[in-house]
Design an enzyme around this catalytic site. Structure first.
Site, PDB file in Angstrom:
ATOM      1  N   PHE A   4       0.847  -1.198   0.000  1.00 47.37           N
ATOM      2  CA  PHE A   4       0.000   0.000   0.000  1.00 47.37           C
ATOM      3  C   PHE A   4       0.878   1.241   0.000  1.00 47.37           C
ATOM      4  O   PHE A   4       1.719   1.430   0.882  1.00 47.37           O
ATOM      5  CB  PHE A   4      -0.928   0.016   1.218  1.00 47.37           C
ATOM      6  CG  PHE A   4      -1.905   1.159   1.199  1.00 47.37           C
ATOM      7  CD1 PHE A   4      -2.962   1.171   0.300  1.00 47.37           C
ATOM      8  CD2 PHE A   4      -1.770   2.228   2.070  1.00 47.37           C
ATOM      9  CE1 PHE A   4      -3.873   2.221   0.267  1.00 47.37           C
ATOM     10  CE2 PHE A   4      -2.669   3.285   2.049  1.00 47.37           C
ATOM     11  CZ  PHE A   4      -3.725   3.281   1.145  1.00 47.37           C
ATOM     12  N   GLY A   5       0.695   2.085  -1.018  1.00 44.66           N
ATOM     13  CA  GLY A   5       1.454   3.322  -1.138  1.00 44.66           C
ATOM     14  C   GLY A   5       0.578   4.527  -0.855  1.00 44.66           C
ATOM     15  O   GLY A   5      -0.525   4.633  -1.395  1.00 44.66           O
ATOM     16  N   TYR A   6       1.069   5.427  -0.028  1.00 47.49           N
ATOM     17  CA  TYR A   6       0.313   6.633   0.331  1.00 47.49           C
ATOM     18  C   TYR A   6       1.175   7.888   0.259  1.00 47.49           C
ATOM     19  O   TYR A   6       0.683   8.994   0.396  1.00 47.49           O
ATOM     20  CB  TYR A   6      -0.281   6.484   1.737  1.00 47.49           C
ATOM     21  CG  TYR A   6       0.762   6.165   2.792  1.00 47.49           C
ATOM     22  CD1 TYR A   6       1.464   7.181   3.430  1.00 47.49           C
ATOM     23  CD2 TYR A   6       1.058   4.850   3.121  1.00 47.49           C
ATOM     24  CE1 TYR A   6       2.430   6.891   4.378  1.00 47.49           C
ATOM     25  CE2 TYR A   6       2.018   4.548   4.074  1.00 47.49           C
ATOM     26  CZ  TYR A   6       2.702   5.575   4.700  1.00 47.49           C
ATOM     27  OH  TYR A   6       3.667   5.285   5.636  1.00 47.49           O
ATOM     28  N   GLY A   7       2.492   7.727   0.044  1.00 50.01           N
ATOM     29  CA  GLY A   7       3.432   8.838  -0.050  1.00 50.01           C
ATOM     30  C   GLY A   7       4.319   8.638  -1.253  1.00 50.01           C
ATOM     31  O   GLY A   7       3.840   8.515  -2.384  1.00 50.01           O
ATOM     32  N   SER A   8       5.618   8.528  -1.030  1.00 50.58           N
ATOM     33  CA  SER A   8       6.553   8.416  -2.155  1.00 50.58           C
ATOM     34  C   SER A   8       6.384   7.129  -2.957  1.00 50.58           C
ATOM     35  O   SER A   8       6.770   7.085  -4.127  1.00 50.58           O
ATOM     36  CB  SER A   8       7.998   8.537  -1.674  1.00 50.58           C
ATOM     37  OG  SER A   8       8.333   7.484  -0.799  1.00 50.58           O
ATOM     38  N   GLU A  83      12.332   1.705   3.881  1.00 56.42           N
ATOM     39  CA  GLU A  83      11.331   2.215   4.815  1.00 56.42           C
ATOM     40  C   GLU A  83      11.699   2.058   6.289  1.00 56.42           C
ATOM     41  O   GLU A  83      11.201   2.797   7.126  1.00 56.42           O
ATOM     42  CB  GLU A  83       9.977   1.547   4.553  1.00 56.42           C
ATOM     43  CG  GLU A  83       9.450   1.728   3.139  1.00 56.42           C
ATOM     44  CD  GLU A  83       9.163   3.169   2.753  1.00 56.42           C
ATOM     45  OE1 GLU A  83       8.855   3.995   3.641  1.00 56.42           O
ATOM     46  OE2 GLU A  83       9.262   3.482   1.552  1.00 56.42           O
TER      47      GLU A  83
END
Length: 174
Positions: A4-8, A83
């Site tokens: 799940f990607g929410y930023g970079s 991360e």
């Protein structure tokens, strides 16, 4: 395997993506609540990066990224190096509801609220920090503007990021 990607991860996943779908993660919200001492700031002058902060009733729209078949172990190793550099995130598997109705489990990086890099700042404080911070991966402004523009391209509204992007542009004159 899904991530799940929410930023970079929206604009720079760094791994081969087999499928991409907009999805919603319930119980979490996107926030500039992590001081960045590596990628977008330094120990002496921390920047800010996005993290998922737990909140009852909240939700975060982002992108679920399906890892190319056979690349799962390599991708997980890459993501952990990227991360978990300062252990401010927890790696967890969370259920994401995709726009097409599917529900999938995705590797998701969420903030550790007890970590020294966790912070809770108002939007103006965030803008002031982001406007001047620079780290190993470049200016904090690039991180903000890339994320905000990719959310817009995906049809995802985030009023706080839109406000921050406009405010930082006003502060920096760009």
């Amino acid at each position: 395997m899904w991530v799940f990607g929410y930023g970079s991860l929206l604009w720079n996943p760094g791994f081969e993506v087999q499928e991409q779908a907009v999805g919603t993660l319930w119980g979490w919200h996107r926030s500039f609540c992590m001081r960045s001492i590596h990628h977008r700031g330094t120990v002496e002058a921390p920047g800010l990066v996005l993290a998922l902060d737990a909140e009852d009733g909240a939700h975060c729209q982002g992108v679920a990224l399906a890892v190319a078949e056979g690349q799962e172990a390599q991708t997980l190793a890459y993501l952990r190096e990227r991360e978990l550099v300062s252990s401010a995130y927890f790696e967890t598997n969370l259920e994401v509801e995709l726009r097409d109705g599917r529900r999938i489990e995705a590797v998701t990086y969420v903030i550790d609220p007890d970590h020294v890099q966790y912070c809770h700042l108002d939007l103006e404080e965030q803008a002031q920090i982001i406007a001047r911070a620079v780290g190993g991966r470049g200016p904090n402004t690039d991180y903000l503007h890339n994320t905000a523009s990719h959310l817009t391209e995906l049809g995802i509204e985030d009023g706080d990021l839109d406000w921050l992007s406009a405010r930082v542009r006003a502060l920096t004159g760009t």
